[in-house]
Design a protein around this motif. Structure first.
Motif, PDB file in Angstrom:
ATOM      1  N   ALA A 241       6.162   0.423  12.924  1.00 12.06           N
ATOM      2  CA  ALA A 241       6.395   2.110  13.106  1.00 12.06           C
ATOM      3  C   ALA A 241       5.361   2.910  13.321  1.00 12.06           C
ATOM      4  N   GLY A 242       4.078   2.463  13.132  1.00 11.09           N
ATOM      5  CA  GLY A 242       2.594   3.238  13.169  1.00 11.09           C
ATOM      6  C   GLY A 242       1.750   2.833  12.284  1.00 11.09           C
ATOM      7  N   ASP A 243       0.602   3.576  12.703  1.00 10.41           N
ATOM      8  CA  ASP A 243      -0.686   3.177  11.637  1.00 10.41           C
ATOM      9  C   ASP A 243      -0.403   3.759  10.240  1.00 10.41           C
ATOM     10  N   ASN A 244       0.148   4.899   9.953  1.00 10.47           N
ATOM     11  CA  ASN A 244       0.251   5.398   8.710  1.00 10.47           C
ATOM     12  C   ASN A 244       1.474   5.360   8.167  1.00 10.47           C
ATOM     13  N   THR A 245       2.030   4.208   8.277  1.00  8.13           N
ATOM     14  CA  THR A 245       3.654   4.358   7.688  1.00  8.13           C
ATOM     15  C   THR A 245       3.817   4.129   6.179  1.00  8.13           C
ATOM     16  N   PRO A 246       4.729   5.031   5.828  1.00  5.53           N
ATOM     17  CA  PRO A 246       5.066   5.104   4.273  1.00  5.53           C
ATOM     18  C   PRO A 246       5.539   3.870   3.659  1.00  5.53           C
ATOM     19  N   SER A 247       4.948   3.460   2.875  1.00  2.00           N
ATOM     20  CA  SER A 247       5.508   1.765   2.314  1.00  2.00           C
ATOM     21  C   SER A 247       5.624   2.344   0.635  1.00  2.00           C
ATOM     22  N   LEU A 248       4.902   2.356  -0.108  1.00  7.22           N
ATOM     23  CA  LEU A 248       5.002   2.187  -1.390  1.00  7.22           C
ATOM     24  C   LEU A 248       5.391   4.000  -1.879  1.00  7.22           C
TER      25      LEU A 248
ATOM     26  N   ALA B  48       0.748  -1.116  -0.035  1.00  7.54           N
ATOM     27  CA  ALA B  48      -0.180  -0.014   0.114  1.00  7.54           C
ATOM     28  C   ALA B  48       0.939   1.169   0.059  1.00  7.54           C
ATOM     29  N   LEU B  49       0.300   2.411  -0.288  1.00  9.38           N
ATOM     30  CA  LEU B  49       0.975   3.705  -0.295  1.00  9.38           C
ATOM     31  C   LEU B  49       1.566   3.993   1.008  1.00  9.38           C
ATOM     32  N   VAL B  50       0.603   3.754   2.133  1.00  7.71           N
ATOM     33  CA  VAL B  50       0.871   3.659   3.389  1.00  7.71           C
ATOM     34  C   VAL B  50       0.044   2.702   4.156  1.00  7.71           C
ATOM     35  N   LYS B  51       0.529   2.002   5.214  1.00 10.50           N
ATOM     36  CA  LYS B  51      -0.413   0.959   5.873  1.00 10.50           C
ATOM     37  C   LYS B  51       0.127   1.042   7.469  1.00 10.50           C
ATOM     38  N   PRO B  52      -0.601   0.152   8.083  1.00 13.64           N
ATOM     39  CA  PRO B  52      -0.173  -0.249   9.617  1.00 13.64           C
ATOM     40  C   PRO B  52       1.145  -0.945   9.566  1.00 13.64           C
TER      41      PRO B  52
ATOM     42  N   TYR C  83      -3.723  16.120  -0.460  1.00 13.34           N
ATOM     43  CA  TYR C  83      -2.903  15.196   0.065  1.00 13.34           C
ATOM     44  C   TYR C  83      -1.989  14.623  -1.141  1.00 13.34           C
ATOM     45  N   GLU C  84      -0.670  14.887  -1.024  1.00 12.71           N
ATOM     46  CA  GLU C  84       0.445  14.593  -2.153  1.00 12.71           C
ATOM     47  C   GLU C  84       1.176  13.429  -1.690  1.00 12.71           C
ATOM     48  N   PHE C  85       1.219  12.465  -2.533  1.00 13.02           N
ATOM     49  CA  PHE C  85       2.015  11.345  -2.102  1.00 13.02           C
ATOM     50  C   PHE C  85       3.402  11.145  -3.325  1.00 13.02           C
ATOM     51  N   VAL C  86       4.493  11.160  -2.740  1.00 14.81           N
ATOM     52  CA  VAL C  86       5.799  10.865  -3.703  1.00 14.81           C
ATOM     53  C   VAL C  86       6.004   9.493  -3.369  1.00 14.81           C
ATOM     54  N   LEU C  87       5.875   8.615  -4.519  1.00 12.09           N
ATOM     55  CA  LEU C  87       6.209   7.227  -4.628  1.00 12.09           C
ATOM     56  C   LEU C  87       7.796   6.941  -4.456  1.00 12.09           C
ATOM     57  N   ARG C  88       8.044   5.848  -3.937  1.00 11.12           N
ATOM     58  CA  ARG C  88       9.237   5.503  -3.828  1.00 11.12           C
ATOM     59  C   ARG C  88       9.973   5.066  -5.256  1.00 11.12           C
TER      60      ARG C  88
ATOM     61  N   TYR D 251      11.798  -7.204  -3.344  1.00  6.95           N
ATOM     62  CA  TYR D 251      10.869  -6.405  -2.501  1.00  6.95           C
ATOM     63  C   TYR D 251      11.703  -5.128  -2.010  1.00  6.95           C
ATOM     64  N   TRP D 252      11.236  -3.939  -2.141  1.00 11.78           N
ATOM     65  CA  TRP D 252      11.922  -2.564  -1.669  1.00 11.78           C
ATOM     66  C   TRP D 252      12.460  -2.500  -0.464  1.00 11.78           C
ATOM     67  N   ARG D 253      11.623  -3.032   0.682  1.00 10.64           N
ATOM     68  CA  ARG D 253      11.983  -2.787   2.125  1.00 10.64           C
ATOM     69  C   ARG D 253      13.139  -3.551   2.462  1.00 10.64           C
ATOM     70  N   LYS D 254      13.017  -5.090   2.204  1.00  8.15           N
ATOM     71  CA  LYS D 254      13.977  -6.085   2.393  1.00  8.15           C
ATOM     72  C   LYS D 254      13.835  -7.360   1.957  1.00  8.15           C
ATOM     73  N   THR D 255      14.944  -8.241   1.416  1.00  2.69           N
ATOM     74  CA  THR D 255      14.440  -9.416   1.072  1.00  2.69           C
ATOM     75  C   THR D 255      14.132 -10.410   2.106  1.00  2.69           C
ATOM     76  N   PRO D 256      12.790 -11.032   1.825  1.00  4.04           N
ATOM     77  CA  PRO D 256      12.394 -11.889   2.934  1.00  4.04           C
ATOM     78  C   PRO D 256      13.345 -12.957   3.296  1.00  4.04           C
TER      79      PRO D 256
END
Length: 515
Positions: free
Chosen positions: A76-83, A69-73, A96-101, A215-220
């Motif tokens: 780090a918190g309920d509205n954590t930036p993701s995509l 999701a763009l942001v998700k729980p 509301y402006e979102f800057v994509l990763r 995957y952008w965050r980390k390799t599983p």
């Protein structure tokens, strides 16, 4: 109280630099091993697609693996930036402006772009969709890496509805792929941007997913995830003890006690924002006994909630008099209903039912049948006679959403949000599970939607909850203590990493022990 991004003053908001774990792909060893879950429900095909999420938490069990999701729980918190790597709010609180990763791709290699964000919002038709689309004027594509949501008027709950599991509207699917294969084919072979790619799905049996090393965050860490549908809790417990599965959800009563005593197994309970309650849709029918408030009061006084809690959830659940979780923003604490069967029978007599009445069907999710049976026994004891009608969760939610369930419904929702999100789904006219509505409540609900003064809004939402209680619209039972168990070879189950979330997540953080 939950800590959401919005509070009292609407200001330009920028997300601070993220922690290193969220800043981009992290070096990791090649994923290895298989982690298997014994799931307490029969997984539905539509849960592979975020466009149709109910106001229940179950679909997110799958979404956190395949999609993002763009942001998700997150931890780090309920509205954590993701995509989205960041987002801002204009001074007038309308944009509301979102800057994509940068560099993020779907599993098929397509880049995640603003086109996909707009497309995903436009096709979303699940819980909260009506309110979201009534409040959003347009979604603007600034460029491939930026997207703007322009509201018709300031709305303090935009990020609560859009950026938590109150809805699935922020979960992004690939526009080109969906348009190429079609809606039905997408549900059968979904492509997402999450930590795991879809491998196979045998409805009613198992879902298999494999690590997405890009995957952008980390390799599983774990190579393969397997969800096995095991609706019967004794089957889940036996599979766990035999080592056939590594993690199971939802064990109760003697089965949970046995797992707790078994060496090498871990039993714990999460406290998701999940309130269980009896929904009484026949109260809107003047010909039904439930139309009389005294009958609804009798049901409330006739249930020994604490006794069922001790017997079924080992005392983990928290007794409540509200359908709103106590840790939600704008929660109002009602006086509790004490167990008083004599008072319950007196109320039925005053309502004209000294010998009770036949209340028809008692509908429930099959996974909660043991709770439902206990509730039925207490209702029977005061003269309210009913018959248990369990349905597998997917069928239960579909029939509930389509307003096909009558008489008594044992309801449960564990999605994130605040008092307004739960009222929107279950109480206000037009809500995804609201059979009908109350004019006073509907007027107050509309009034609070755009109220920017937090204290004024809280007063309005408190009044709504007071009316729900005064009118005895429901029979609240408890905030569910959701039990889970795992075997010793699991180094990190992902359980409880996200506050108030009942399933394992984030899946890229789960680990097996190395020998």
């Amino acid at each position: 109280m939950r800590g959401f991004v919005f509070r009292t003053v609407m200001v330009v908001l920028s997300i601070l630099p993220l922690l290193p774990v969220l800043s981009g792909p992290a070096a990791a060893e090649t994923p290895t091993g298989t982690l298997t879950w014994g799931v307490h429900v029969t997984l539905a095909t539509r849960w592979l697609d975020p466009s149709d999420t109910e106001a229940f938490i179950t679909p997110f069990m799958v979404l956190y693996a395949i999609h993002d999701a763009l942001v998700k729980p997150m931890p780090a918190g309920d509205n954590t930036p993701s995509l989205a790597e960041s987002w801002t709010v204009s001074k007038d609180a309308l944009t509301y402006e979102f800057v994509l990763r940068k560099g993020v791709k779907f599993h098929n290699g397509d880049p995640v772009t603003a086109d996909d964000v707009k497309f995903s919002f436009d096709r979303y038709h699940g819980a909260g969709a009506k309110l979201l689309k009534e409040r959003v004027r347009e979604v603007q594509i600034v460029d491939a890496g930026r997207v703007r949501f322009v509201l018709k008027e300031p709305w303090p709950d935009f990020m609560t509805f859009y950026g938590t599991s109150a809805t699935g509207a922020a979960w992004i699917v690939p526009k080109k792929y969906v348009e190429k294969v079609g809606e039905d084919a997408f549900k059968k072979a979904p492509v997402g941007a999450g930590p795991y790619r879809f491998v196979s799905f045998n409805p009613g049996v198992e879902l298999v997913m494999e690590a997405f090393e890009g995957y952008w965050r980390k390799t599983p860490s774990v190579k393969r995830l397997v969800f096995k549908s095991m609706p019967d809790e004794t089957t889940r417990a036996s599979a766990l003890k035999a080592g056939e599965v590594d993690i199971v959800y939802f064990l109760n009563g003697p089965v949970a006690q046995e797992i707790k005593r078994t060496p090498g197994l871990r039993l714990a309970a999460a406290m998701p924002p999940g309130v269980t309650f009896l929904d009484l849709p026949e109260q809107w029918d003047p010909k039904s006994p439930w139309h009389d408030r005294r009958v609804r009061l009798a049901a409330n006084y006739g249930i020994d909630r604490q006794a069922i809690n001790q017997a079924e959830t080992l005392g983990f659940s928290k007794i409540t008099g509200s359908i709103i979780p106590s840790n939600f923003d704008f929660y109002w604490r009602p006086p509790p209903y004490h167990y008083d069967p004599a008072k319950a029978r007196q109320l039925l007599t005053e309502a004209g039912y000294p010998r009770g009445f036949d209340a028809g069907d008692f509908w429930c999710d099959a996974a909660t049948a043991s709770y439902a049976e206990a509730l039925i026994n207490y209702l029977q004891a005061i003269g309210i006679r009913t018959k248990l009608r369990p349905l597998e969760r997917a069928a239960f939610l579909k029939a509930y959403q389509e307003k096909k369930l009558k008489n008594i419904i044992y309801s449960l929702s564990g999605t994130f949000g605040n008092a307004a999100t739960r009222i929107e789904a279950f109480v206000a006219s037009g809500g995804i599970y609201a059979y009908e509505g109350d004019l006073d409540i509907d007027g107050l609900f509309r009034e609070q939607v755009g109220e920017l003064d937090r204290k004024k809004r809280e007063a309005i939402l408190h009044r709504v909850q007071q009316l729900i209680h005064e009118k005895t619209m429901y029979a609240p039972i408890w905030e569910l203590g959701f039990t889970q168990a795992s075997v010793s070879r699991v180094a990190e189950s992902g359980l409880a990493l996200i506050t108030d979330y009942p399933w394992s997540a984030p899946y890229e953080d789960v680990k097996l022990k190395t020998r």
